[in-house]
Design a protein around this motif. Structure first.
Motif, PDB file in Angstrom:
ATOM      1  N   PHE A 241       1.073  -1.194  -0.321  1.00  0.00           N
ATOM      2  CA  PHE A 241       0.414   0.029  -0.606  1.00  0.00           C
ATOM      3  C   PHE A 241       0.977   1.287   0.290  1.00  0.00           C
ATOM      4  CE2 PHE A 241      -2.367   3.722   2.658  1.00  0.00           C
ATOM      5  CZ  PHE A 241      -3.643   3.519   1.529  1.00  0.00           C
ATOM      6  N   TYR A 242       1.864   1.371   1.038  1.00  0.00           N
ATOM      7  CA  TYR A 242       2.539   2.053   1.129  1.00  0.00           C
ATOM      8  C   TYR A 242       3.539   2.377  -0.470  1.00  0.00           C
ATOM      9  CZ  TYR A 242       1.090   4.147   6.120  1.00  0.00           C
ATOM     10  OH  TYR A 242       0.603   4.556   6.391  1.00  0.00           O
ATOM     11  N   LEU A 243       3.759   1.910  -1.192  1.00  0.00           N
ATOM     12  CA  LEU A 243       4.992   1.677  -2.250  1.00  0.00           C
ATOM     13  C   LEU A 243       4.155   1.917  -3.720  1.00  0.00           C
ATOM     14  CD1 LEU A 243       7.039  -1.647  -2.489  1.00  0.00           C
ATOM     15  CD2 LEU A 243       7.912   1.026  -1.741  1.00  0.00           C
ATOM     16  N   ARG A 244       3.084   0.949  -3.712  1.00  0.00           N
ATOM     17  CA  ARG A 244       1.784   1.258  -4.435  1.00  0.00           C
ATOM     18  C   ARG A 244       0.846   2.236  -4.551  1.00  0.00           C
ATOM     19  NH1 ARG A 244       4.242  -3.498  -5.195  1.00  0.00           N
ATOM     20  NH2 ARG A 244       5.483  -3.735  -6.492  1.00  0.00           N
ATOM     21  N   GLY A 245      -0.060   3.060  -3.568  1.00  0.00           N
ATOM     22  CA  GLY A 245      -1.210   3.462  -3.126  1.00  0.00           C
ATOM     23  C   GLY A 245      -2.115   2.163  -2.700  1.00  0.00           C
ATOM     24  N   ARG A 246      -3.213   3.434  -2.949  1.00  0.00           N
ATOM     25  CA  ARG A 246      -4.357   3.353  -3.451  1.00  0.00           C
ATOM     26  C   ARG A 246      -4.531   1.315  -4.634  1.00  0.00           C
ATOM     27  NH1 ARG A 246      -7.953   3.581   1.447  1.00  0.00           N
ATOM     28  NH2 ARG A 246      -7.731   5.955   1.300  1.00  0.00           N
TER      29      ARG A 246
ATOM     30  N   ALA B 232      -9.340   3.129   6.545  1.00  0.00           N
ATOM     31  CA  ALA B 232      -8.951   4.688   5.849  1.00  0.00           C
ATOM     32  C   ALA B 232      -8.679   5.628   6.441  1.00  0.00           C
ATOM     33  CB  ALA B 232     -11.413   4.668   6.502  1.00  0.00           C
ATOM     34  N   GLU B 233      -8.448   5.775   7.542  1.00  0.00           N
ATOM     35  CA  GLU B 233      -7.245   6.885   7.736  1.00  0.00           C
ATOM     36  C   GLU B 233      -6.062   6.693   7.734  1.00  0.00           C
ATOM     37  OE1 GLU B 233      -6.465   3.522  11.138  1.00  0.00           O
ATOM     38  OE2 GLU B 233      -8.401   4.487  10.139  1.00  0.00           O
ATOM     39  N   GLU B 234      -5.528   5.416   6.745  1.00  0.00           N
ATOM     40  CA  GLU B 234      -4.209   5.637   5.728  1.00  0.00           C
ATOM     41  C   GLU B 234      -4.134   6.554   4.515  1.00  0.00           C
ATOM     42  OE1 GLU B 234      -2.004   3.266   6.724  1.00  0.00           O
ATOM     43  OE2 GLU B 234      -3.165   2.213   7.771  1.00  0.00           O
ATOM     44  N   ASP B 235      -3.159   7.145   4.720  1.00  0.00           N
ATOM     45  CA  ASP B 235      -2.757   8.241   4.313  1.00  0.00           C
ATOM     46  C   ASP B 235      -2.191   8.270   2.961  1.00  0.00           C
ATOM     47  OD1 ASP B 235      -0.331   8.147   5.406  1.00  0.00           O
ATOM     48  OD2 ASP B 235       0.255  10.240   5.497  1.00  0.00           O
ATOM     49  N   CYS B 236      -3.198   8.569   1.743  1.00  0.00           N
ATOM     50  CA  CYS B 236      -2.471   7.812   0.581  1.00  0.00           C
ATOM     51  C   CYS B 236      -0.980   8.767  -0.078  1.00  0.00           C
ATOM     52  CB  CYS B 236      -3.217   7.847  -0.255  1.00  0.00           C
ATOM     53  SG  CYS B 236      -4.460   6.282  -0.479  1.00  0.00           S
ATOM     54  N   GLU B 237      -1.466  10.055   0.430  1.00  0.00           N
ATOM     55  CA  GLU B 237      -0.072  11.426  -0.383  1.00  0.00           C
ATOM     56  C   GLU B 237       1.303  10.331  -0.106  1.00  0.00           C
ATOM     57  OE1 GLU B 237      -1.978  14.586   1.627  1.00  0.00           O
ATOM     58  OE2 GLU B 237      -3.693  14.233   0.492  1.00  0.00           O
ATOM     59  N   ALA B 238       1.213   9.772   1.232  1.00  0.00           N
ATOM     60  CA  ALA B 238       2.532   9.738   1.906  1.00  0.00           C
ATOM     61  C   ALA B 238       3.388   8.024   1.365  1.00  0.00           C
ATOM     62  CB  ALA B 238       2.577   9.117   3.289  1.00  0.00           C
ATOM     63  N   ALA B 239       1.904   7.607   0.432  1.00  0.00           N
ATOM     64  CA  ALA B 239       2.472   6.235  -0.455  1.00  0.00           C
ATOM     65  C   ALA B 239       3.364   6.572  -1.164  1.00  0.00           C
ATOM     66  CB  ALA B 239       1.361   5.669  -1.131  1.00  0.00           C
ATOM     67  N   GLY B 240       4.555   6.016  -1.514  1.00  0.00           N
ATOM     68  CA  GLY B 240       5.287   6.149  -2.928  1.00  0.00           C
ATOM     69  C   GLY B 240       6.222   7.448  -2.601  1.00  0.00           C
ATOM     70  N   ARG B 241       6.118   7.739  -1.147  1.00  0.00           N
ATOM     71  CA  ARG B 241       7.018   9.160  -0.669  1.00  0.00           C
ATOM     72  C   ARG B 241       8.122   8.239   0.499  1.00  0.00           C
ATOM     73  NH1 ARG B 241       4.446  14.683  -0.074  1.00  0.00           N
ATOM     74  NH2 ARG B 241       3.250  12.618   1.921  1.00  0.00           N
ATOM     75  N   MET B 242       7.716   7.226   0.628  1.00  0.00           N
ATOM     76  CA  MET B 242       8.445   6.924   2.332  1.00  0.00           C
ATOM     77  C   MET B 242       9.672   5.619   1.483  1.00  0.00           C
ATOM     78  SD  MET B 242       5.196   5.283   4.290  1.00  0.00           S
ATOM     79  CE  MET B 242       6.071   4.869   5.235  1.00  0.00           C
ATOM     80  N   SER B 243      10.364   5.859   2.440  1.00  0.00           N
ATOM     81  CA  SER B 243      11.469   5.243   1.783  1.00  0.00           C
ATOM     82  C   SER B 243      11.489   3.734   2.779  1.00  0.00           C
ATOM     83  CB  SER B 243      12.772   6.115   2.527  1.00  0.00           C
ATOM     84  OG  SER B 243      12.485   5.582   4.653  1.00  0.00           O
ATOM     85  N   ALA B 244      12.064   3.164   1.829  1.00  0.00           N
ATOM     86  CA  ALA B 244      12.701   1.636   1.940  1.00  0.00           C
ATOM     87  C   ALA B 244      12.163   1.065   3.954  1.00  0.00           C
ATOM     88  CB  ALA B 244      13.337   0.119   1.411  1.00  0.00           C
ATOM     89  N   ALA B 245      12.909   1.937   4.414  1.00  0.00           N
ATOM     90  CA  ALA B 245      13.521   1.585   6.067  1.00  0.00           C
ATOM     91  C   ALA B 245      11.713   2.115   6.378  1.00  0.00           C
ATOM     92  CB  ALA B 245      14.546   2.717   6.617  1.00  0.00           C
ATOM     93  N   SER B 246      11.452   2.971   6.673  1.00  0.00           N
ATOM     94  CA  SER B 246      10.037   3.594   7.248  1.00  0.00           C
ATOM     95  C   SER B 246       9.240   2.455   6.445  1.00  0.00           C
ATOM     96  CB  SER B 246       9.603   4.508   6.543  1.00  0.00           C
ATOM     97  OG  SER B 246       9.593   5.347   5.718  1.00  0.00           O
TER      98      SER B 246
END
Length: 169
Positions: A83-88, A100-114
């Protein structure tokens, strides 16, 4: 030694046609995958632990998501990471569990460690819940089996029967 049992001929060494090999290997892979990998991104170790990992987009490297005692926990860790790599648009194991509270805007911008950190947190939480539920079920089954006396599987036929109720008054 011609005609003997140890001779080899061209006919016995013919390989199967490529199409037949592909079909057989695809069928075996499908059957094995259904049995060993119940969820996407999850596999079982020889000793029974379930592990999850995911490949980073446009890279050859993988993100290790941890090892868990239940396949559900490993699948939930994978779902968090994908989800954090590819979004919705990600293909999830449990799409109905997406918060529902997962923020889609953070998806794709997070580092592998996070991503690894978030996924292992979710996996550990689910693993603890699943393990707790399994132990509760085992305890309930033991209590039920202790309550209802069962006849032994292999009774001693040489023993004299003991009367359960006496007909003598």
């Amino acid at each position: 030694m011609e005609g003997g049992c140890c001779s080899t001929s061209e006919e016995t060494r013919k390989p199967a046609p490529a199409a037949a090999r592909r079909t057989a290997s695809a069928a075996a892979a499908t059957a094995g995958a259904a049995k060993e990998r119940p969820y996407r991104g999850v596999r079982m170790r020889k000793w029974g632990k379930w592990v999850a990992e995911i490949r980073e987009p446009n890279k050859r490297s993988r993100i290790w998501l941890g090892s868990y005692s239940t396949p559900v926990a490993a699948a939930r860790a994978y779902d968090t990471a994908v989800f954090y790599l590819r979004g919705r648009s990600a293909r999830l194991n449990f799409p109905e569990e997406l918060a529902a509270e997962e923020d889609c805007e953070a998806a794709g911008r997070m580092s592998a460690a996070s991503i690894r950190k978030k996924a292992t947190e979710v996996g550990a939480r689910v693993d603890a819940l699943q393990s707790c539920l399994l132990s509760q079920r085992r305890q309930q089954q033991q209590q039920q089996s202790n309550r209802s006396p069962r006849a032994p599987k292999h009774p001693d036929l040489n023993q004299e029967p003991s009367p359960e109720s006496s007909d003598v008054d």
